[in-house]
Design a protein around this motif. Structure first.
Motif, PDB file in Angstrom:
ATOM      1  N   ILE A 267       0.850  -1.192   0.000  1.00  0.00           N
ATOM      2  CA  ILE A 267       0.000   0.000   0.000  1.00  0.00           C
ATOM      3  C   ILE A 267       0.881   1.236   0.000  1.00  0.00           C
ATOM      4  O   ILE A 267       1.889   1.296   0.717  1.00  0.00           O
ATOM      5  N   SER A 268       0.503   2.196  -0.767  1.00  0.00           N
ATOM      6  CA  SER A 268       1.311   3.406  -0.925  1.00  0.00           C
ATOM      7  C   SER A 268       1.145   4.346   0.263  1.00  0.00           C
ATOM      8  O   SER A 268       0.250   4.177   1.090  1.00  0.00           O
ATOM      9  N   TYR A 275      -6.347  15.057  -9.237  1.00  0.00           N
ATOM     10  CA  TYR A 275      -7.685  14.681  -8.766  1.00  0.00           C
ATOM     11  C   TYR A 275      -7.838  14.874  -7.257  1.00  0.00           C
ATOM     12  O   TYR A 275      -8.950  15.047  -6.755  1.00  0.00           O
ATOM     13  N   GLY A 276      -6.733  14.790  -6.550  1.00  0.00           N
ATOM     14  CA  GLY A 276      -6.791  14.900  -5.098  1.00  0.00           C
ATOM     15  C   GLY A 276      -5.751  14.002  -4.470  1.00  0.00           C
ATOM     16  O   GLY A 276      -4.645  13.839  -4.991  1.00  0.00           O
ATOM     17  N   PHE A 277      -6.106  13.385  -3.333  1.00  0.00           N
ATOM     18  CA  PHE A 277      -5.175  12.504  -2.612  1.00  0.00           C
ATOM     19  C   PHE A 277      -5.642  11.049  -2.720  1.00  0.00           C
ATOM     20  O   PHE A 277      -6.824  10.751  -2.552  1.00  0.00           O
ATOM     21  N   HIS A 278      -4.687  10.165  -2.997  1.00  0.00           N
ATOM     22  CA  HIS A 278      -4.996   8.745  -3.178  1.00  0.00           C
ATOM     23  C   HIS A 278      -4.210   7.894  -2.184  1.00  0.00           C
ATOM     24  O   HIS A 278      -3.078   8.225  -1.825  1.00  0.00           O
ATOM     25  N   ILE A 279      -4.842   6.801  -1.783  1.00  0.00           N
ATOM     26  CA  ILE A 279      -4.134   5.697  -1.132  1.00  0.00           C
ATOM     27  C   ILE A 279      -4.275   4.536  -2.105  1.00  0.00           C
ATOM     28  O   ILE A 279      -5.391   4.177  -2.497  1.00  0.00           O
ATOM     29  N   ILE A 280      -3.149   3.946  -2.508  1.00  0.00           N
ATOM     30  CA  ILE A 280      -3.164   2.939  -3.565  1.00  0.00           C
ATOM     31  C   ILE A 280      -2.718   1.585  -3.025  1.00  0.00           C
ATOM     32  O   ILE A 280      -1.751   1.490  -2.264  1.00  0.00           O
ATOM     33  N   LYS A 281      -3.427   0.548  -3.447  1.00  0.00           N
ATOM     34  CA  LYS A 281      -3.051  -0.824  -3.096  1.00  0.00           C
ATOM     35  C   LYS A 281      -2.930  -1.638  -4.386  1.00  0.00           C
ATOM     36  O   LYS A 281      -3.871  -1.691  -5.181  1.00  0.00           O
ATOM     37  N   VAL A 282      -1.780  -2.242  -4.610  1.00  0.00           N
ATOM     38  CA  VAL A 282      -1.588  -3.102  -5.779  1.00  0.00           C
ATOM     39  C   VAL A 282      -2.020  -4.512  -5.414  1.00  0.00           C
ATOM     40  O   VAL A 282      -1.547  -5.089  -4.431  1.00  0.00           O
ATOM     41  N   THR A 283      -2.948  -5.067  -6.215  1.00  0.00           N
ATOM     42  CA  THR A 283      -3.495  -6.391  -5.904  1.00  0.00           C
ATOM     43  C   THR A 283      -3.001  -7.478  -6.855  1.00  0.00           C
ATOM     44  O   THR A 283      -3.159  -8.663  -6.578  1.00  0.00           O
TER      45      THR A 283
END
Length: 335
Positions: A267-268, A275-283
């Motif tokens: 998870i980042s 666009y704004g702020f993201h929390i990213i998870k690579v699956t």
């Protein structure tokens, strides 16, 4: 008819002729001026009018004004540079049209009809019709002159297709390209939680909220459930933020850089994009096989080969051409 009557009639005719001449003289002068050559290519002239249409079209496209055009870069103004570029482009096009004529490349009646239909479609719509009319006025072109430019452009396109049709990609070239660009053919599957920023005033609050949710994930709470509850991406939130698979070049750079730097399950930190702020998870992450991307690579290689081959032809044709430019006519064109 006596002599006096003949004199009176002759005088009247002379006066009428003079009136006609006075009325049409400005039109004659303008016609002669517009048909002066800005360049002659293999004995065929490019007229001042055609140059002016293309020059004004460029100015209109980039939204330039006289103040900008008068600025200098080096020893030339932007106006001089743009004029030279437009003229060089028209010279190349004239050479291309001559080459097309040698090969009997023209537009079919169906292709010309399609152009007419497109123009009529522009005109029939109230908004685009008004814009089209204003555009023609801005560039100083009639509808027929605009149509002529479109026809020439399509003939050049057909010339390109004809002379480059034998530029093919071999299986060996395709395999070599794949092996040297493998990283371009990786897909990741990712999910995200988005906190939209529509106004700079809310940026701090949105970032704080994103940090709070990130901490909840680090504390062991389920990413997908948090996405369903807090994500502001209405398209993906009900799917736990799932964006599906994507490759490089399909997402905004900041998002892409973060996603491709993560391993599966990672998870980042907070990622800021337009666009704004993201929390990213690579699956998931997978390497596409050559068979998956063969057609894409084939198209890429052939496009490159066609462009390079066509450019070599243009250089040859231009070197062989007899070209004469008329700088004084070029200078007389203004917006």
């Amino acid at each position: 008819m006596d002599k006096r009557t003949k004199i009176v009639l002759f005088s009247i005719a002379a006066v009428v002729l003079l009136i006609i001449l006075i009325a049409v003289t400005p039109e004659i002068v303008r016609y002669v001026d517009e048909n002066r050559a800005v360049a002659i290519v293999n004995g065929e002239k490019i007229t001042k009018k055609e140059f002016a249409i293309n020059y004004k079209s460029q100015i209109n496209y980039y939204g330039l004004d006289k103040a900008f055009l008068s600025q200098k870069v080096g020893d030339k103004t932007y106006e001089q540079q743009i004029k030279e570029n437009v003229l060089d482009g028209l010279i190349i096009r004239q050479i291309e049209l001559q080459q097309a004529r040698k090969r009997n490349i023209t537009l079919s009646s169906a292709e010309k009809k399609a152009i007419d239909q497109q123009i009529e479609q522009y005109k029939s719509d109230s908004q685009s019709g008004t814009e089209f009319k204003q555009y023609l006025q801005t560039i100083g072109a009639t509808e027929n002159e605009y149509k002529d430019q479109v026809i020439k452009s399509q003939i050049v396109s057909k010339l390109y297709d004809e002379v480059t049709k034998n530029q093919k990609a071999s299986d060996a070239e395709i395999e070599s390209y794949y092996n040297s660009h493998k990283s371009d053919f990786v897909e990741v599957k990712a999910s995200h939680i988005l906190f939209k920023v529509n106004d700079s005033k809310e940026e701090a609050a949105k970032k704080k909220k994103a940090e709070e949710i990130l901490q909840m994930i680090k504390d062991g709470q389920n990413f997908e459930k948090l996405a369903q509850k807090y994500s502001e991406d209405e398209t993906t939130k009900q799917k736990g933020g799932d964006l599906g698979y994507f490759r490089k070049g399909q997402m905004v750079k900041e998002f892409e850089d973060a996603a491709f730097s993560l391993n599966i399950g990672e998870i980042s930190s907070i990622v800021k994009t337009s666009y704004g702020f993201h929390i990213i998870k690579v699956t998931d992450r997978k390497q596409l096989l050559l068979s998956d991307v063969k057609d894409e690579i084939k198209s890429t290689i052939e496009s490159q080969k066609k462009d390079e081959y066509y450019q070599s032809l243009l250089e040859k044709w231009k070197k062989e051409a007899k070209i004469k430019k008329f700088e004084n006519v070029l200078k007389s064109v203004s917006i």
